[in-house]
Write an enzyme that holds these catalytic residues in place. Sequence first.
Site, PDB file in Angstrom:
ATOM      1  CD  GLN A 266      -4.637   0.877  -2.852  1.00 34.10           C
ATOM      2  OE1 GLN A 266      -4.173   1.979  -3.108  1.00 34.10           O
ATOM      3  NE2 GLN A 266      -4.204   0.128  -1.843  1.00 34.10           N
TER       4      GLN A 266
ATOM      5  CG  ASP B 107      -2.113   0.940   1.089  1.00 30.39           C
ATOM      6  OD1 ASP B 107      -2.511   1.223  -0.048  1.00 30.39           O
ATOM      7  OD2 ASP B 107      -2.623   1.397   2.123  1.00 30.39           O
TER       8      ASP B 107
ATOM      9  CB  SER C 259      -6.880   1.894   0.428  1.00 33.43           C
ATOM     10  OG  SER C 259      -5.507   2.205   0.377  1.00 33.43           O
TER      11      SER C 259
END
Length: 315
Positions: free
Chosen positions: A302, A230, A252
């Site tokens: 993502q 991430d 996110s």
Amino acid sequence: MAVEQGENLASELIRSFLTLEKIDVNIFRASPVNLWKPTAGRSVFGGQVVGQALVAASKTVNEDHHAHSLHCYFLRAGNPNRPILYHVDRTRDGRTYSSRNIKATQEGVAIFTMQASYKTDEEDAFQHQFTMPSVPGPEELKDSDDFLRSQLNEDMNDNRRTLILKILEDKIHVEKRPVNPEVYHHKEKGEPKRFVWVRAIGEMGEFDVQVRSIGNDLKLHQCVAGFISDLALLGAAIQPGSNSYTPTYMASLDHSMWFHNPFKANEWMLFEVESPQCGAGKALSLGRLWRQDGTLAVSLAQEGVVRTQQIDSKM
């Protein structure tokens, strides 16, 4: 697996960010002492929640089962001042595949869900993969923190200087060496694509990546990769607008990973990221993690909230 509370682990990343306490069957707790809110963030780092959820799930599967995919939704912002409970549902256990549902809660409210699937190793006569991009190796590049320090000597506004100093204070125990640091750090505009070499700092168990049936050490490296995953995805989406637009909020929304081949998270891997689309308050990023020998280790996807505002050209 090798992430139990109190074990003498060499990796500070694991001790600081991925250690969980077992409080009941299938329930694990992350202490707020170990929860990290990035300097520019408003909540617990999403990669930490991904990594911790995978730690919790991995504690409930057989040693010969390893994660091959995970799919997550971030439902609410995580409060770094409250513990996170991870509830694991042992959905299915088969000879080849096992499935787990993981829910993370704070004060009884769900903030995150993950579905993770595990499998035993198997061989097949046919295989293929893309070719690893040809880029300079990590030994030829400057560390991301070193690049940021070098910028402090330039004429910049006080807000930018303060932000850089705060970022440098964050110790996440991950080295990053971007191929194009000026674009990576949004000093220059660039295509919505980036390459950055990444590795965790510290020892995390020794094994041969050429031997697929490894045991719990590989699970640990997968959890660390969840944390690292991430760190660089959404940033690629705003590279075409650097010096013209600044993000006012990034977070996110959902996150997926597919584990293809064994890897060591504390050895250099090339993080390849591209963003096919950004607009209407959200962006999509796709990624791959490559071992240095050219083996594709992990694929990622993502989608996240990306809200921006237009700024002056001088920053």
